[in-house]
Scaffold this active site. Structure first.
Site, short mmCIF file in Angstrom:
data_model
loop_
_atom_site.label_atom_id
_atom_site.label_comp_id
_atom_site.label_asym_id
_atom_site.label_seq_id
_atom_site.Cartn_x
_atom_site.Cartn_y
_atom_site.Cartn_z
N CYS B 329 35.87 34.21 5.14
CA CYS B 329 36.13 33.14 4.37
C CYS B 329 37.14 31.90 5.50
O CYS B 329 36.85 30.70 5.79
CB CYS B 329 36.82 33.04 3.39
SG CYS B 329 37.11 35.08 2.93
N ARG B 358 34.48 46.45 7.32
CA ARG B 358 35.80 46.95 6.28
C ARG B 358 35.85 48.48 6.69
O ARG B 358 35.24 49.25 6.60
CB ARG B 358 35.23 46.33 5.29
CG ARG B 358 35.75 45.26 5.04
CD ARG B 358 35.31 44.69 3.37
NE ARG B 358 35.36 43.46 3.29
CZ ARG B 358 34.56 42.69 2.31
NH1 ARG B 358 34.71 43.50 1.40
NH2 ARG B 358 34.22 41.82 2.27
N GLN B 376 26.76 40.22 5.31
CA GLN B 376 26.44 38.83 4.00
C GLN B 376 25.86 37.57 3.29
O GLN B 376 25.87 37.13 4.74
CB GLN B 376 27.90 38.67 3.73
CG GLN B 376 29.49 40.24 2.94
CD GLN B 376 30.43 39.31 2.65
OE1 GLN B 376 30.44 38.31 3.23
NE2 GLN B 376 31.66 40.75 2.39
N ASP B 378 26.50 34.97 2.42
CA ASP B 378 27.67 34.74 2.31
C ASP B 378 27.54 32.90 2.14
O ASP B 378 26.52 32.70 3.05
CB ASP B 378 28.92 34.65 3.42
CG ASP B 378 29.97 35.15 2.68
OD1 ASP B 378 30.24 34.28 1.17
OD2 ASP B 378 31.62 34.89 3.34
N HIS B 380 30.40 29.51 1.28
CA HIS B 380 31.94 29.17 0.67
C HIS B 380 31.50 27.05 0.29
O HIS B 380 31.14 26.39 1.38
CB HIS B 380 33.07 28.97 2.40
CG HIS B 380 32.98 30.21 1.80
ND1 HIS B 380 32.71 31.53 3.49
CD2 HIS B 380 34.20 31.13 1.03
CE1 HIS B 380 33.32 32.54 3.04
NE2 HIS B 380 33.83 32.68 1.96
N LYS B 464 35.93 34.34 -12.22
CA LYS B 464 35.08 34.68 -11.17
C LYS B 464 33.99 35.05 -12.21
O LYS B 464 34.61 35.55 -12.96
CB LYS B 464 35.11 35.68 -10.00
CG LYS B 464 35.73 37.03 -10.53
CD LYS B 464 35.46 37.91 -9.59
CE LYS B 464 35.62 39.32 -10.05
NZ LYS B 464 35.30 40.49 -9.23
N HIS B 511 33.96 30.72 -3.71
CA HIS B 511 32.98 32.22 -2.51
C HIS B 511 31.48 32.67 -3.15
O HIS B 511 32.24 32.65 -4.16
CB HIS B 511 34.16 33.69 -2.40
CG HIS B 511 35.56 33.13 -1.53
ND1 HIS B 511 35.58 33.33 -0.63
CD2 HIS B 511 36.85 32.91 -2.45
CE1 HIS B 511 36.99 32.99 -0.54
NE2 HIS B 511 37.73 32.61 -1.40
#
Lengths: 642, 642
Positions: B329, B358, B376, B378, B380, B464, B511
């Protein structure tokens, strides 16, 4: 450069192609010796290259002579010829500026017109040291002392003498000059810029002033060069890339870490999709590997000891040290060694769009071409020794297909070989080196590709072929390495395959990358196409311009029809004037502008303006879709409508 | 778990779905409280879930009672119910082993059959401390002292008493039990495993022994569960993934850093290509961002202070500290803020296949599902506030399309909302929270999707929706987050758009990830399909088996024809027996085996063996190509030939 290759410390797929501002940072800066004394460091001069080299080398002496005349307390250091001229590094007593260039050039022309010649003195090293001490030239003294330490017993000084035999200037030099300075065209050179440079590249040593000169055999050639330079500046990818929203730099993310904005991502995905398809067709398989690995992996591969300063600082985690990977090979070797392979399964060709990181000095990074993080279109091929030539041919074929499709027509191939005088530098048996060098040479011969041999320019772990591409401005770019043979990695990781006779054999490993890195390649393409990408690569392919509000319904139908075919479309509402919207489309370098008015609505047609040719043509919507689809499928360089 | 979400510390798109060995490491290990005393930590019990919870909770008391009877000098700590049973952590004086399970189970059945009941004592905290000190139970003392420190004035002990009213066992507990232990089916539970666990999860504290018990209302249900477990173990992606050469783990690369081998890369590229096409059709654009950023970026985003322990150690370079990115992000926000945006250009949907890292504890990682590095899918989304509901609907639509195409039919949706009693925990205005929660709820209602509301389970930065998917074994997986609203990031980076009225407004950021991560998703798919991927995802689609040498020419023609259509083919030479080659194809779970003999050569046909159905069918080569192409294009789950 530890392993004798000019393209970055890693020896291949390095960060440094020829990009960048090529006047201030000449393309060859990372390629040419910074000290021209040693003949081994100056590539063998040939034919016309011979004259160019000697003329530019002599010009460096002229430059130094002029500077010493104007500012006698200057300390000269070294001054080699480079691809487009020469430079010389000085320690000035007082700083000079580009405003002094006029005076220096005037003095240089005067020297040239005097018709000085060169005379050579061979000196014993100790005599030379005494000579330069006497002259109060500490840098020259240091150079000779170093040569002495390396075992040289004699060095040469070159003196410029005038018609009366009077000495005008003397410099420590190995030679390679014109006979008479009049052979240098007095109107064929120009002082270009100043730059700072540390003595011997060592930031702890004296900071010198480098004067760059460009030089050509004639005034016309110089002017063409300068004009090209001006044109090239207009299409500098750093300027165009920003204007066209192709990439983003952020100080908070960090220097040398460009991000691709949506329009840049389109270009990358088109390139990725294209080469992915080609690789699959050509029998490659893909792998995915992480961007990090334990330090042990890079100890084993040798990178950690050889290239530590080019690697980002280690991450000291509780369980181990982790390295941000500078290259993908150790990971690919891990995939290879995860299972046994039979000779029947070779070659294995592992490809990955692998993102790697190298810690370049922050002053050296910029744009898309000098970066710290980049994604290689990397592959590693594992093969039986007798498969080498066929694999090399396959790689060359792919590279030429890719580059020619993109309109690169001028190539130069360099076959980098070992130095037979220094076998101790290399890993691998002589027999294997011969096999690999023969395979590379035979592939080039079989494909009837002209190439030059560069003896002693191979990496310590194997020979290679580099492809050097010339762009529309005549600038050369080192992009891919096609391929680099590697005897080191298979040895270090002890990888093998089961041969026909049931014994374990060592496979040959080859590294190769066609684009080099997506970042740099996109940078090159921006400049090569001057921002006007061919239809299949254009971030936006079509702009829709309804004449008035009444035509917006139809315009939206056209938009939907194009999008359904996967076309990339921008819609300009009719609120602004027609002219303004067309101009904006041109500014964004969108290949086609479709102007939609009464006639088009009625005839279900589109008035196509080809922004590349400036021509217009009215075609039916179906025709437009069919023709553009063909241009995209065939990756045509020209837009065929209008 | 700082922000109240059970799926990793980052609150969304975390590392922890429900995968893994779900008996030894129950799915809910990261989801359930490790201390069941506080009712707030035990989710509200409902209906039959009520009985299951109470039965399993009571069983934990039975387990402890049995252990204390067998080894009276044991120190019990805590024992909560979990999704499939319960566990209890003990400090044993001498280590026990699974060989003791028989004795413990026998003792537990005896206790259950005694028909003990529960009686409750409310005690003042100080009296409780004295009580547990007297009993020499230091862990219980510590628990009560902590409750006292938190301001509790009373706690409860639950005593088990037999029919004569005699106390058999006592534990500190908040309650939630069956009335009589006979309500626990004596043949419905089983001791499953032992595991180490630190007291309070703190590695500096005592190391305890955890006993896991599975428990169901009937013997039949237990047996079904155990059978499912056995079946699931057969398709464990770690086992199948290795057998099928899908991924590679290397100790030298590091734990939790899986590499995709060629066959795994095929699956990933098919998934990537599929969702890339869908995203483009749905108006997403792509960006590419580096895997690192300067520490300043993560200071600004807040990650460095909130999630430091989950981030890999920083790289201390000369010019700055660099962070290996734990999420994409902040980079996407940098792309957004690189230029101004008009409300007419919103929403902007930035997608990236972004690889993040991570630092999970090395003991917690394994296979493809508990990893330290993952990519991911991913995205945004930046939008005007009034665009929220439409965007949420779009995300849900995409998610359901993706999951249903893959044959996931059982879904559970959870709408995680703020806790109205704790407004101080949240960032953003009450008005904005209402807008976002309403948009999420309205989208679910409009699409007529059943969902549960989880009050207080939102992240601190926004509400979410999580999608929880049930696989063929009835196991639930948290995969995507669809979507997570974020009021924090736009605020911290001060991003804006130009609104209709000419003022700068703050966009809403969302997200979302559909697959979650490619690694984990591929792990889930391996188990979901039991390795037998549908045709379009199968790493190898067709195996070619010529009956004898005479048929190899035709077999190679078939191979070439299939490869020209992009099919993934393995060729088995006729050196091995027909049966062996067919069995090998089945073992590799290749969907179709084409057996090619005299008849096929003559008729230009192929004898197709569908390894999924075991059926055979002879079709013309053209028919085979047409039908398989259709199955691939339509991403059919079944192979339609044979």
């Amino acid at each position: 450069m530890a392993n004798g290759t000019p393209f970055g410390n890693f020896g291949y797929l390095g960060n440094f192609g020829y990009l960048g501002n090529f006047s201030l940072f000449p393309p060859c800066l990372h390629q040419m010796p910074s000290f021209c004394y040693s003949a081994a460091m100056c590539p063998a001069a040939t034919d016309s290259a011979d004259y160019l080299h000697n003329m530019r080398h002599s010009l460096a002496h002229v430059l130094a002579q002029a500077v010493m005349k104007l500012w006698p307390d200057t300390k000269p250091t070294i001054g080699p010829p480079i691809d487009n001229g020469c430079y010389y590094d000085f320690l000035f007593a007082k700083p000079i500026s580009t405003e002094d260039f006029g005076a220096i050039e005037k003095e240089m022309r005067k020297i040239i017109n005097q018709g000085q010649t060169f005379e050579v003195d061979a000196l014993k090293v100790d005599d030379a040291i005494a000579f330069w001490k006497e002259k109060k030239q500490p840098f020259k003294v240091e150079l000779v002392e170093d040569l002495k330490a390396k075992g040289e017993t004699k060095v040469t000084n070159y003196r410029n003498v005038d018609a009366k035999g009077q000495e005008m200037f003397v410099d420590l030099c190995r030679g390679g000059h014109v006979e008479n300075l009049k052979e240098i065209p007095a109107d064929g050179f120009k002082l270009m810029s100043l730059a700072g440079a540390y003595w011997r590249g060592d930031e702890k040593r004296e900071q010198l002033t480098r004067i760059y000169v460009v030089a050509f055999p004639s005034k016309e050639q110089l002017q063409t060069y300068l004009k090209n330079l001006e044109e090239a500046a207009k299409v500098d990818h750093r300027k165009l890339g920003k204007e066209m929203n192709i990439f983003v730099l952020s100080e908070t993310v960090g220097p040398g870490l460009p991000m691709l904005a949506p329009k840049g991502a389109v270009i990358r995905q088109e390139l990725e999709g294209w080469i992915r398809g080609e690789l699959k067709r050509r029998g490659y398989s893909f792998v995915y590997t992480p961007n990090i690995g334990r330090a042990d992996l890079y100890k084993k591969s040798g990178h950690l000891s050889h290239f530590k300063k080019d690697i980002f600082p280690l991450m000291q985690a509780e369980d181990a040290e982790y390295v941000l990977k500078p290259m993908n090979c150790p990971h690919h070797v891990q995939v290879y060694e995860s299972r046994p392979w039979s000779y029947r399964e070779l070659p294995q060709r592992f490809a990955e769009f692998g993102t790697v990181y190298r810690y370049e000095q922050s002053g050296e990074v910029g744009g898309l071409t000098r970066v710290r993080g980049f994604t290689q279109d990397d592959a590693h091929l594992f093969m039986c020794p007798d498969q080498m030539q066929q694999e090399i041919e396959g790689i060359l074929d792919l590279a030429f297909y890719i580059y020619k499709t993109l309109g690169f027509e001028n190539f130069r191939l360099r076959l980098s070989l070992h130095d037979p005088a220094n076998w101790e530098k290399y890993i691998g048996t002589k027999e294997n080196w011969k096999l690999a060098e023969d395979a590379l040479r035979n592939a080039l011969e079989k494909l009837k590709l002209p190439y030059e041999e560069a003896v002693g320019e191979s990496a310590f772990y194997g020979p290679k072929i580099d492809l050097i591409v010339k762009d529309v401005f005549g600038r050369e770019w080192q992009l891919g390495t096609i391929p680099q043979v590697d005897y080191n990695m298979p040895e270090r990781f002890d990888i093998w395959y089961n041969d026909k006779d049931g014994t374990k054999k060592r496979p040959v490993m080859m590294h190769r990358a066609i684009f080099g890195s997506f970042e740099r390649f996109i940078g090159v393409l921006i400049e090569h196409f001057k921002g006007a990408f061919p239809l299949w690569l254009a971030p936006v392919q079509v702009s829709l311009v309804p004449v008035a509000e009444a035509h917006e319904g139809y315009a939206h139908d056209v938009e939907a029809a194009l999008k359904a075919k996967g076309m990339r479309v921008t819609y300009f509402e009719s609120t602004d004037s027609l002219g303004k919207r067309v101009r904006e489309s041109e500014k964004q370098k969108i290949p086609y502008v479709l102007v939609l008015g009464d006639k088009e609505v009625e005839a279900k047609s589109v008035a196509v303006r080809n922004t590349r040719t400036g021509k217009q043509e009215v075609v039916s919507l179906d025709q437009f879709i069919a023709k553009t689809a063909k241009d995209v499928d065939e990756r045509n360089l020209e837009c065929s409508i209008g």
